[in-house]
Design a protein around this motif. Sequence first.
Motif, PDB file in Angstrom:
ATOM      1  N   ALA A 111       8.575   3.729   1.525  1.00 37.54           N
ATOM      2  CA  ALA A 111       9.115   2.808   0.532  1.00 37.54           C
ATOM      3  C   ALA A 111       9.420   3.519  -0.779  1.00 37.54           C
ATOM      4  CB  ALA A 111       8.130   1.663   0.291  1.00 37.54           C
ATOM      5  N   PHE A 112       8.633   4.552  -1.110  1.00 40.60           N
ATOM      6  CA  PHE A 112       8.883   5.393  -2.282  1.00 40.60           C
ATOM      7  C   PHE A 112       9.074   6.826  -1.796  1.00 40.60           C
ATOM      8  CE2 PHE A 112       6.111   1.948  -3.866  1.00 40.60           C
ATOM      9  CZ  PHE A 112       6.985   1.366  -4.767  1.00 40.60           C
ATOM     10  N   LEU A 142      11.074  10.946   4.120  1.00 40.27           N
ATOM     11  CA  LEU A 142       9.933  11.049   5.022  1.00 40.27           C
ATOM     12  C   LEU A 142       9.902   9.797   5.884  1.00 40.27           C
ATOM     13  CD1 LEU A 142       7.074  12.432   2.705  1.00 40.27           C
ATOM     14  CD2 LEU A 142       8.482  13.687   4.345  1.00 40.27           C
ATOM     15  N   SER A 143       9.785   9.984   7.186  1.00 46.14           N
ATOM     16  CA  SER A 143       9.798   8.841   8.097  1.00 46.14           C
ATOM     17  C   SER A 143       8.458   8.118   8.063  1.00 46.14           C
ATOM     18  CB  SER A 143      10.105   9.305   9.522  1.00 46.14           C
ATOM     19  OG  SER A 143       9.099  10.190   9.985  1.00 46.14           O
ATOM     20  N   ALA A 144       8.502   6.822   8.340  1.00 51.73           N
ATOM     21  CA  ALA A 144       7.312   5.992   8.404  1.00 51.73           C
ATOM     22  C   ALA A 144       7.105   5.511   9.829  1.00 51.73           C
ATOM     23  CB  ALA A 144       7.434   4.803   7.453  1.00 51.73           C
ATOM     24  N   TYR A 145       5.907   5.046  10.115  1.00 50.29           N
ATOM     25  CA  TYR A 145       5.580   4.524  11.439  1.00 50.29           C
ATOM     26  C   TYR A 145       5.504   2.995  11.354  1.00 50.29           C
ATOM     27  CZ  TYR A 145       3.012   3.558  15.722  1.00 50.29           C
ATOM     28  OH  TYR A 145       2.622   3.066  16.943  1.00 50.29           O
ATOM     29  N   MET A 179       0.830  -1.214   0.000  1.00 44.49           N
ATOM     30  CA  MET A 179       0.000   0.000   0.000  1.00 44.49           C
ATOM     31  C   MET A 179       0.865   1.265   0.000  1.00 44.49           C
ATOM     32  SD  MET A 179      -3.417  -0.619   2.293  1.00 44.49           S
ATOM     33  CE  MET A 179      -3.831   1.092   1.980  1.00 44.49           C
ATOM     34  N   ASP A 180       1.952   1.254  -0.741  1.00 43.43           N
ATOM     35  CA  ASP A 180       2.876   2.385  -0.732  1.00 43.43           C
ATOM     36  C   ASP A 180       2.684   3.341  -1.911  1.00 43.43           C
ATOM     37  OD1 ASP A 180       4.575   1.606   1.582  1.00 43.43           O
ATOM     38  OD2 ASP A 180       4.952  -0.137   0.324  1.00 43.43           O
ATOM     39  N   VAL A 181       2.043   2.897  -2.978  1.00 41.35           N
ATOM     40  CA  VAL A 181       1.946   3.730  -4.176  1.00 41.35           C
ATOM     41  C   VAL A 181       0.970   4.880  -3.988  1.00 41.35           C
ATOM     42  CG1 VAL A 181       1.323   3.753  -6.617  1.00 41.35           C
ATOM     43  CG2 VAL A 181       2.631   1.836  -5.693  1.00 41.35           C
ATOM     44  N   LEU A 182      -0.207   4.616  -3.420  1.00 37.79           N
ATOM     45  CA  LEU A 182      -1.211   5.676  -3.273  1.00 37.79           C
ATOM     46  C   LEU A 182      -0.731   6.839  -2.403  1.00 37.79           C
ATOM     47  CD1 LEU A 182      -4.723   3.964  -3.099  1.00 37.79           C
ATOM     48  CD2 LEU A 182      -3.655   5.205  -4.975  1.00 37.79           C
TER      49      LEU A 182
END
Length: 419
Positions: free
Chosen positions: A231-232, A222-225, A177-180
């Motif tokens: 991923a992109f 950008l950091s992720a949780y 779910m990284d593209v949207l």
Amino acid sequence: MISIADPVAEIPIAGAAEASAPMRETAAIAAAPAIARPAAAERELRLDLFRGLALWLIFIDHLPTSLLTWFTLRNYGFSDATEIFIFISGYTAAFVYGRAMRDAGVVVATARILRRVWQIYVAHVFLFTIFLAEISYVATSFENPLYSEEMGIMDFLKQPDVTIVQAMLLRFRPVNMDVLPLYIVLMLFLPLILWLMRWKADLTLALSVALYAVTWEYDLYLSAYPNGVWAFNPFAWQLLFVFGAWCSLGGAKRMAKVLASPVTLWICIAYLFASFCVTMTWYFPQLGHVVPRRIEQWMYPIDKTDLDVLRFAHFLALAAVTVRFLRNDWPGLSSPWLRPLILCGQHSLEIFCLGVFLAFAGHFILAEVSGGPALHALISLTGILIMWGMAALISWYKHAADKDAKKGKPGNADLAGGG
């Protein structure tokens, strides 16, 4: 290919005016603004075709490795379907909203873009909810917590309140779910991109390249949780999106002579062949000697998160070769065999969301049944048929809604989200 930057041809008066027409046309193209009135409003079916192909390839790549996986781009070069999807998204978004900015002004165009961003965001939240429900149900019903861990939702099960907030902020995303979220961020900055391109298109592209270079130099991200990064990386992938917009607003037309050059063609073919040889060494270790040690040290790792230069160059080479040999008047675009791909490309948001849902369903079936290549192929083909059926249904419904609207029955058009 007709773009927004195509000038409106003027009719010569007579005689000498006709003789100097090519010179006037060349001057008109050189002086054309970044956003000019299009010569026609025909739909570019090649974009729909390749966006539909990208959606099918993304779906297949999201499934466990199978026989059909060997038909996807990532096995034969540095780039994959994601580059196709982002480039075409930038191209089509600039074409549609660039025309709106020219005709209705910056404020109205910005409002329309933000409306589209909201639609994509709602689709992402809806997909996130359904996806979590699907994974949680399967993991609970079959008493297999590995599904939750493998699909990246363990943090949601531990802290659902915090995780949902992070998901709303686009910082928490399950697998696939990284593209949207990337698309949402890129579209959010589209008004600024179009406004700059209306002023200086080439300078806008140069600024995009500069941001890409700064991202690599200073490791912007950008950091992720709960940990890690996107991923992109939008700071890097914006280059492909902006390049698509630049091509749509006249850049492709200005590159026509370069793309038509035999030198360009052979450079692209040589690069594609070299990347193919390198990729083969990933799957067949006995071919490792093909790539010299110094070349390996220079090129690896080929980073997807930050859109490695080698990936970007591979996509450019593919695009250049494709545009050269697949013209927009190719009769095959009207073939019924390609209609499923074109339909899926015309409804990309809905089909992408459906593809993510189907990919996990296929993953679950393969994990529980432990089938061989035949089952893998069957699931892949079934998913593609479902995506085609959904695209055909959406297309039929919108066509029916448009007919009702023309007959003075706006109710159905409102249900379809038209207007």
